[in-house]
Write an enzyme that holds these catalytic residues in place. Structure first.
Site, mmCIF file in Angstrom:
data_model
loop_
_atom_site.group_PDB
_atom_site.id
_atom_site.type_symbol
_atom_site.label_atom_id
_atom_site.label_comp_id
_atom_site.label_asym_id
_atom_site.label_seq_id
_atom_site.Cartn_x
_atom_site.Cartn_y
_atom_site.Cartn_z
ATOM 1 N N CYS A 110 -125.626 8.569 -81.802
ATOM 2 C CA CYS A 110 -125.112 7.573 -82.740
ATOM 3 C C CYS A 110 -125.705 7.813 -84.129
ATOM 4 O O CYS A 110 -124.999 7.723 -85.144
ATOM 5 C CB CYS A 110 -125.463 6.160 -82.294
ATOM 6 S SG CYS A 110 -125.097 5.823 -80.576
ATOM 7 N N CYS A 168 -128.576 5.401 -79.903
ATOM 8 C CA CYS A 168 -129.165 6.635 -79.362
ATOM 9 C C CYS A 168 -129.058 7.765 -80.387
ATOM 10 O O CYS A 168 -128.456 7.601 -81.442
ATOM 11 C CB CYS A 168 -128.424 7.030 -78.089
ATOM 12 S SG CYS A 168 -126.649 7.261 -78.395
#
Lengths: 361, 78
Positions: free
Chosen positions: B13, B10
């Site tokens: 991250c 995501c």
């Protein structure tokens, strides 16, 4: 390699910074309160005195409402998210897991629901959190109580409902949400849901001792400065995510407020329509929004006479179940369990809607 | 030195990985950076909220995106 334990004393925010932080927070609170108090007055002054327009004109009133309500909700969001995020830095999901591990159902469901509300939890972490709970021996039903309570009793919804309708309604919302989470989680636990969980979650290799051990992370206490920084980041992120929904919802609310006649709404969702709650939940579940997006509509519909039980059911169905979260949970729950999960939660919300309409009438 | 970013990929991250690379470059440290995106493997690291960060096999942060400065500090004290 020697490990270097982090002593809390070494990482405390220096005294001077703490004073600055405290002073900053006090100043910000004052500014916030001032803006909140000024909000409606500014827009009214702008419309009536500065521009000489009459609020009796429909579109003037609509624009006035749009500006005022958007600013009000944005301010409320900032305040609520900041305070709640700050408080939440005192609780981590690792600690929650430690508290829930090994607890039996029943008690576990109640504890999990409460912790679901209090623990900082992002739906994006639903899968690792789920697996983590299973590994720690938390019964599946208890884990599900946590997963239901977390989005359902949304602090933004509570805060916004409080300011719009008073503390009684806010309390009703919290109680209803917790009850649904406890009962639904418990009921799902009774169905032996292990058969409908993706096998890899329950695989023994996964359940073995972790490499590296993140348990040590729980011991690293954040400093005051880090807590404030986390809270500010949360505010920025939430406002960033929410603002388009907020604008659309307020615009829609303004349109309904000005142009949709009350009796039309009463026919669809008013007291006289017994299917009103079902309609509200049916509409709310597929809607992808958050509490801030739902509230402007709820406010306007309440003014048009829609009963509070129906409105609370609508709000809960919008926030409790979201498609992105369902897509994520699909990684750990088989479709049947996912469907039962959504169905049980929706049924709970419908029941609560009817119950509250009956009580509050 | 081995740095592991744990997360399904995501936005947070990605930001963490970017911060890690920036911190390494600033300090001139050589390290292998791996990004673990498989949920089963992330769970094996006992990470419950993503994104997580591990240095030389030890998890140092979970559930948030530490700034470049914080990442540098975490790497240095590992």
């Amino acid at each position: 390699m020697t490990t270097h334990p982090t002593h809390a004393a070494e990482r405390r925010t220096p005294a001077r910074t703490r004073w600055l932080l405290a002073a900053g927070l006090v100043a910000a609170s004052g500014a916030w309160a001032g803006l909140y108090w000024l909000n409606e007055r500014v827009w009214t002054w702008l419309a009536e005195d500065a521009l000489g327009l009459s609020r009796d004109t429909r579109w003037v009133e609509a624009v006035h409402f749009f500006a005022y309500d958007t600013a009000k909700i944005a301010l409320l969001l900032t305040g609520i998210v900041f305070v709640v995020s700050l408080l939440r830095t005192f609780l981590t999901i690792e600690r929650t897991r430690a508290m829930l591990g090994g607890k039996r159902e029943g008690v576990g469901n109640v504890l999990a629901a409460g912790l679901g509300v209090a623990t900082p939890f992002c739906s994006c972490s639903a899968v690792p959190a789920f697996i983590g709970f299973v590994k720690a021996g938390v019964p599946l039903g208890v884990t599900l109580s946590f997963l239901i309570a977390s989005p359902l009793v949304n602090e933004i919804a509570v805060g916004l409902l409080w300011t719009a309708f008073g503390w009684r309604v806010a309390l009703l919302y919290v109680t209803a949400g917790l009850t649904i989470a406890i009962v639904a989680g418990w009921a799902l636990g009774r169905l032996r849901p292990e058969r409908w969980v993706e096998p890899f979650v329950l695989a023994p290799s996964l359940l073995a001792s972790p490499q590296g051990g993140a348990a040590g992370i729980a011991a690293r206490t954040p400093t005051m400065q880090e807590r404030v920084r986390t809270a500010l980041t949360e505010v920025r992120e939430i406002l960033g995510k929410v603002w388009p929904y907020l604008l659309v919802a307020v615009a829609l609310g303004a349109a309904i407020h000005g142009w949709v006649p009350a009796d039309l709404i009463a026919r669809v969702a008013g007291e006289s329509n017994p299917a009103g709650v079902l309609a509200a939940v049916g509409l709310g579940v597929p809607l992808y929004s958050n509490a801030a997006g739902a509230l402007p509509l709820v406010e306007v519909l309440a003014a048009k006479g829609v009963p509070m039980g129906t409105l609370l059911a609508f709000m809960m169905s919008v926030v409790a179940l979201s498609l992105p979260e369902m897509v994520l949970l699909r990684r750990v729950l088989k479709p049947r369990l996912l469907a039962i999960f959504a169905g049980v939660v929706a049924a709970g919300i419908v029941a609560v809607g009817y119950l509250f309409n009956a009580i509050l009438a | 030195m081995e740095i592991t970013v744990l997360g399904p990929g995501c936005a947070n991250c990605q930001r963490l990985e970017a911060n890690v690379n920036a911190a390494l470059e600033a300090a001139g440290t050589q390290a292998t950076v791996t990004h673990v995106t498989d949920y089963a493997q992330i769970a094996a690291w006992d990470v419950m909220s993503t994104p997580g960060l591990a240095v030389n096999g030890r998890v140092v942060s979970t559930g948030r995106v530490p700034s470049v400065a914080e990442v540098a500090e975490l790497i240095a004290s590992a």
